[in-house]
Design a protein around this motif. Structure first.
Motif, short mmCIF file in Angstrom:
data_model
loop_
_atom_site.label_atom_id
_atom_site.label_comp_id
_atom_site.label_asym_id
_atom_site.label_seq_id
_atom_site.Cartn_x
_atom_site.Cartn_y
_atom_site.Cartn_z
N LYS B 75 3.69 -13.21 -6.25
CA LYS B 75 3.59 -11.83 -6.72
C LYS B 75 3.50 -10.88 -5.53
O LYS B 75 2.81 -11.16 -4.54
CB LYS B 75 2.37 -11.65 -7.65
CG LYS B 75 1.06 -12.00 -7.03
CD LYS B 75 -0.07 -11.80 -8.03
CE LYS B 75 -1.37 -12.19 -7.33
NZ LYS B 75 -2.53 -12.02 -8.09
N PRO B 76 4.20 -9.77 -5.64
CA PRO B 76 4.18 -8.82 -4.52
C PRO B 76 2.85 -8.10 -4.43
O PRO B 76 2.11 -8.00 -5.39
CB PRO B 76 5.31 -7.84 -4.86
CG PRO B 76 5.53 -7.97 -6.32
CD PRO B 76 5.11 -9.34 -6.72
N VAL B 77 2.60 -7.55 -3.25
CA VAL B 77 1.44 -6.67 -3.08
C VAL B 77 1.80 -5.32 -3.68
O VAL B 77 2.97 -5.05 -3.97
CB VAL B 77 1.03 -6.52 -1.60
CG1 VAL B 77 0.67 -7.88 -1.01
CG2 VAL B 77 2.12 -5.86 -0.77
N TYR B 78 0.82 -4.47 -3.82
CA TYR B 78 1.05 -3.13 -4.36
C TYR B 78 1.29 -2.14 -3.21
O TYR B 78 0.58 -2.20 -2.20
CB TYR B 78 -0.16 -2.67 -5.18
CG TYR B 78 0.05 -1.30 -5.77
CD1 TYR B 78 -0.40 -0.16 -5.11
CD2 TYR B 78 0.76 -1.14 -6.96
CE1 TYR B 78 -0.15 1.10 -5.62
CE2 TYR B 78 1.00 0.12 -7.48
CZ TYR B 78 0.54 1.24 -6.80
OH TYR B 78 0.79 2.49 -7.31
N PRO B 95 -0.90 -3.99 3.21
CA PRO B 95 -0.58 -2.70 3.81
C PRO B 95 -1.74 -2.09 4.60
O PRO B 95 -1.51 -1.37 5.56
CB PRO B 95 -0.23 -1.82 2.60
CG PRO B 95 0.28 -2.79 1.58
CD PRO B 95 -0.52 -4.04 1.78
N GLU B 96 -2.97 -2.39 4.24
CA GLU B 96 -4.12 -1.85 4.97
C GLU B 96 -4.06 -2.23 6.45
O GLU B 96 -4.61 -1.54 7.29
CB GLU B 96 -5.44 -2.36 4.36
CG GLU B 96 -5.62 -3.86 4.50
CD GLU B 96 -6.73 -4.43 3.64
OE1 GLU B 96 -7.40 -3.65 2.94
OE2 GLU B 96 -6.93 -5.66 3.66
N SER B 101 2.55 1.70 3.63
CA SER B 101 1.97 1.91 2.30
C SER B 101 3.03 2.26 1.27
O SER B 101 2.77 2.22 0.08
CB SER B 101 0.95 3.05 2.36
OG SER B 101 1.61 4.26 2.68
N ASP B 102 4.25 2.60 1.77
CA ASP B 102 5.30 3.03 0.84
C ASP B 102 6.61 3.18 1.61
O ASP B 102 6.67 2.90 2.81
CB ASP B 102 4.91 4.36 0.20
CG ASP B 102 5.36 4.46 -1.26
OD1 ASP B 102 6.49 4.00 -1.55
OD2 ASP B 102 4.62 4.99 -2.08
N ARG B 565 -5.72 -2.03 -1.34
CA ARG B 565 -5.47 -2.60 0.00
C ARG B 565 -4.42 -1.78 0.77
O ARG B 565 -3.54 -2.33 1.44
CB ARG B 565 -5.08 -4.08 -0.11
CG ARG B 565 -6.07 -4.86 -0.98
CD ARG B 565 -6.15 -6.30 -0.67
NE ARG B 565 -6.80 -6.53 0.61
CZ ARG B 565 -7.31 -7.70 0.98
NH1 ARG B 565 -7.26 -8.71 0.15
NH2 ARG B 565 -7.86 -7.85 2.16
N LEU B 566 -4.58 -0.47 0.64
CA LEU B 566 -3.67 0.44 1.31
C LEU B 566 -4.37 1.16 2.45
O LEU B 566 -5.58 1.39 2.41
CB LEU B 566 -3.14 1.50 0.32
CG LEU B 566 -2.26 0.98 -0.82
CD1 LEU B 566 -2.00 2.10 -1.83
CD2 LEU B 566 -0.94 0.47 -0.26
#
Lengths: 183, 670
Positions: B75-78, B95-96, B101-102, B565-566
């Motif tokens: 499953k991917p991270v958000y 991403p943290e 983050s995007d 976790r961003l």
């Protein structure tokens, strides 16, 4: 016979040890740096120097005529122009669509001819891995000069990459870069 | 004895002082790693049951992998989309830590009207990706069409294209369409430009009847001439009527650069061969000229002469390969590159004929990637080969498929069973082409090599856009107007307090989103908290006409790390995740409608993957020391765990920043 063979072997290896190519550039600033790595390829010899968090990487190409050197330099600088050109954001919407380099971060291109050497270089910022493409100050870790030094008489082209912590000024970096002269 | 020892010591000393680099692997060749990461390759136990398909003979090469190794889901991270998850795959971090983050990211001190950091740029990652780690260990690396790999970071390896990294001069496909009354021009609005603002992806052109035309054109009605300009090049098209039937029914278009020599003469649905063309890209005052290739498709041509034409350009040129020579080498030996199917925003979604064109381009992309892969594996002796193809993502997020084949989609029952079967066949055909590429790897790898199949995310059906900026405008928080000619929005940043920016972020400032200097600074204080809470409550209570709430989850920037976790410094004041079926949209319209129907039927960006199997992807690994025939279960693995697993297979110590853990269940003797 055995002694002769040993002496020949040692002599041959001594000669071999001297065969690491010399950089061919001198600079009072460079003397403060230590050579950390030497790599030799078919055409390019790479010398990497370091002093604390400052790094100078110099790639040397010998026997290169002016037209070829000009092309290499032009292509290299164009690559940088393309990276920092205002462009399109990926997956954008009607608002988040442009990636524009912060005006303070835009690379500055310069050219100087001095002491029969042609200096062409760019002042810019990089990330912590010395990677190009940093367009905002918050993402920057180093100041950098990406440049070329060409000597037509010696047919030597040097691609020089300097990286220093952000505290240093670009003027200090330029002084270091422009201090590099052919032997 | 003493002299012998002296000689040996002297030799050793001289070797070291000569700086001769003795690569350890000269004596022990490193194991090869092949990592194939097709973008958007959905795999889960409920609908896209790829392992069952493999068992049933539909994907024979995947079946070979399953027999030889361990396999399961991931499953991917958000947020569950490409730049974020490729960064996670290549660093073993959330991403943290890796900082992405995007796709489009904003940082304080910059205007919100532009993106500060592009998530696809290699410079965006705050920790080193796997290719640097491995190159520093003297591995030879090839990165083939990898998101996040450009501008290139490899010193001695090969970087072939990338995606949206802000490197080089890519030339995206362009559609030309008859302007008619101009309403399509306004209707598409910003959607017709590359990434909404940029070179137009659709150009609306006029054509006019001419009496003077090239000799080779035999037309039974007066030909119409049009001028097709894109990327600094002009092509003239002559629409003509080849049938002598006393009717005006235009059925062919002849193309020429100079109004004399016809280089292509096509009828509807036909593609030309690859043709040479010179394109240019303006960089400040300089024109960068590139000699490349393109092909033309007549998507549609009506009797009246109404047309829709597509120019598809070679996706690789010397500015998009490092070393540069690779571009010519691949073009000469494999052919011009077909990589990015359709465009972003998608253009092949407006006419039924667009679907056929999409499938053709998709097939071309698979054919090219398969041939190029074969070539590169044969000719370039890489230790590490990492490869992506974007086509699955483009297909599953297009208009034509996912919405009608996923039972959870609102559109599922809007087509007949027969039609649904046809659509499934088309999707399965795409998976078979992925399988063919897997076959190339399996045939070329040796028994000491590792091969991993994974993907960055799946795809969820999309039935409703949620136009948050229209909502904020209705509330009086966002001030904008639309350009009357183009339909593009113009925002009053100084007097706006709330805005949604892709994909997951809402920015809030009661004193104005931009300060007097025209930049964004994060606000604080009582007014800020009050407004932010109000915005959050509005979103929590927002429902569509069926009473369904699009919001799945929301948090403040202070909790970005703990909730999602961003990295908070690259997040908005609020971070929002949507329920599957919905998609957040920046769109702004006169009518301020909050919910609208999208043309595309697949999406993935702002969906939390844990409870949405549609977002999952495969993870299959084979090689020495890997358990065989080992199904890892229906529960998905974590995307962060792939990287440390790979390093453990290669017997390399993972860097300290890695957050993932090796997946122990895949190892023999564990």
């Amino acid at each position: 016979m055995k002694l002769k063979t040993h002496r020949t072997l040692i002599l041959a290896l001594l000669l071999l040890s001297c065969s690491r190519e010399q950089l061919g550039l001198k600079s009072a600033y460079l003397q403060e740096y230590k050579l950390k790595k030497y790599e030799t390829g078919k055409i390019i010899k790479t010398f990497t120097y370091a002093k604390d968090r400052n790094v100078i990487k110099i790639e040397k190409i010998s026997g290169i005529k002016k037209a070829s050197a000009d092309k290499l330099i032009s292509d290299g600088l164009m690559e940088i122009r393309l990276i920092y050109a205002d462009g399109l954001s990926p997956y954008p919407g009607e608002i988040s669509n442009k990636i524009v380099t912060d005006p303070k971060m835009k690379p500055v291109f310069k050219e100087i001819y001095s002491d029969n050497l042609y200096y062409s270089y760019v002042l810019l910022y990089t990330n912590e891995r010395f990677g190009l493409g940093v367009k905002s100050l918050k993402s920057a870790s180093y100041k950098s000069i990406q440049g070329y030094i060409y000597s037509e008489s010696s047919q030597l082209l040097y691609k020089v990459s300097l990286f220093t912590p952000l505290e240093k000024t670009f003027e200090e970096m330029e002084e270091t870069f422009l201090s590099l002269k052919c032997d | 004895m003493f002299k012998k020892r002296t000689a040996v010591l002297t030799i050793l000393f001289l070797l070291i002082s000569a700086g001769i680099i003795v690569k350890p692997y000269l004596f022990h060749k490193p194991q090869k790693l092949y990592w194939f990461i097709p973008d958007g390759m959905r795999a889960e136990p409920e609908v896209f049951k790829i392992f069952e398909w493999a068992e049933n003979g539909i994907l024979p090469n995947l079946k070979r992998m399953m027999e030889k190794g361990s396999y399961g889901y991931c499953k991917p991270v958000y947020p569950g989309h490409t730049p974020v998850n490729f960064a996670t795959l290549f660093t073993g971090t959330y991403p943290e830590v890796h900082g992405v983050s995007d796709g489009p990211m904003h940082e304080e001190g910059n205007p919100l009207s532009r993106v500060s950091v592009g998530g696809f740029s290699s410079a965006a990652k705050k920790v080193e990706p796997i290719w640097i780690t491995l190159e520093n260990l003297a591995r030879k690396v090839t990165l083939f069409s990898i998101p996040g790999s450009t501008p290139p970071e490899l010193k001695n390896g090969q970087t072939i294209v990338g995606r949206w990294g802000g490197w080089g001069a890519p030339f995206y496909a362009v559609n030309f369409e008859d302007i008619s009354d101009g309403s399509r021009n306004f209707e598409q609005g910003t959607g017709k430009r590359l990434f909404f603002f940029g070179p137009p992806l659709v150009k609306f052109c006029s054509s006019k009847k001419v009496t003077d035309f090239p000799d080779k054109i035999k037309s039974h009605s007066a030909p119409k001439k049009m001028e097709l300009n894109a990327w600094g090049s002009t092509v003239y098209g002559y629409i003509y009527d080849s049938t002598n039937d006393n009717r005006t029914n235009y059925d062919r278009i002849a193309f020429t650069f100079d109004n004399e020599i016809i280089f292509a003469d096509l009828k509807e649905k036909e593609w030309s061969e690859w043709l040479p063309i010179e394109l240019s890209k303006k960089i400040k005052n300089e024109d960068l000229k590139i000699n490349t290739q393109f092909k033309i498709k007549i998507i549609l041509l009506r009797d009246s002469g109404y047309y829709r034409i597509r120019f598809f350009y070679n996706c690789i040129n010397e500015t998009l390969a490092d070393p540069k020579i690779l571009a010519k080498e691949l073009t000469d030996n494999v052919g011009p590159m077909v990589d990015f199917v359709d465009n972003f925003p998608p253009q092949l979604i407006y006419y039924p004929e667009d679907k056929e064109t999409f499938i053709e381009e998709c097939n071309m992309s698979f054919d090219w990637h398969k041939e190029a892969l074969s070539y590169l594996l044969d000719k370039k002796d890489s230790d590490i080969f990492i490869h992506d193809i974007y086509s699955p993502n483009q297909m599953l997020t297009s208009r034509w498929w996912l919405g009608y084949i996923d039972p959870k989609s609102q559109l599922y029952d809007t087509v007949s069973a027969e039609k649904r079967k046809q659509l499934w066949d088309e999707v399965l055909d795409m998976y078979k082409k992925l399988d063919d590429i897997i076959g190339v790897y399996l045939d070329k790898m040796d028994k000491n090599s590792f091969f991993i199949l994974s993907s960055d995310h799946g795809a969820a059906p999309l039935h409703t856009w949620v136009n948050l900026n229209n909502l904020f405008a209705k509330k009086g928080w966002l001030k904008f107007k639309l350009d009357p000619k183009t339909g593009e929005p113009i925002i009053n940043w100084r007097n706006s307090k709330v805005v949604y920016l892709k994909f997951d972020h809402i920015y809030v400032n009661p004193k104005g989103l931009h300060n007097e200097s025209g930049i964004w600074q994060r606000a604080s204080g009582r007014d800020y908290e009050a407004l932010r809470n109000e915005v959050a409550n509005v979103l929590r209570n927002l429902k569509d006409k069926n009473g369904v709430k699009p919001l799945e989850s929301i948090c403040t920037w202070e909790n970005a790390k703990s909730e999602f976790r961003l990295p908070h410094e690259r997040c908005g004041d609020l971070i929002i995740a949507n329920r599957s079926g919905f998609g957040w949209n920046e769109k702004m319209t006169e009518n301020r409608e909050i919910f609208s129907k999208p043309l595309k039927t697949g999406y993935k960006q702002s969906i939390i993957s844990s409870n949405n199997p549609c977002m999952w992807a495969p993870f299959v690994v084979i090689g020495p020391g890997v358990k065989k025939n080992n199904f890892l279960g229906d529960e998905p693995l974590e995307m962060v765990d792939q990287y440390p697993t790979i390093l453990e297979l290669l017997k390399i110590k993972a860097p300290n920043f890695v957050q993932g853990k090796p997946i122990q269940r895949i190892f023999e003797n564990k």
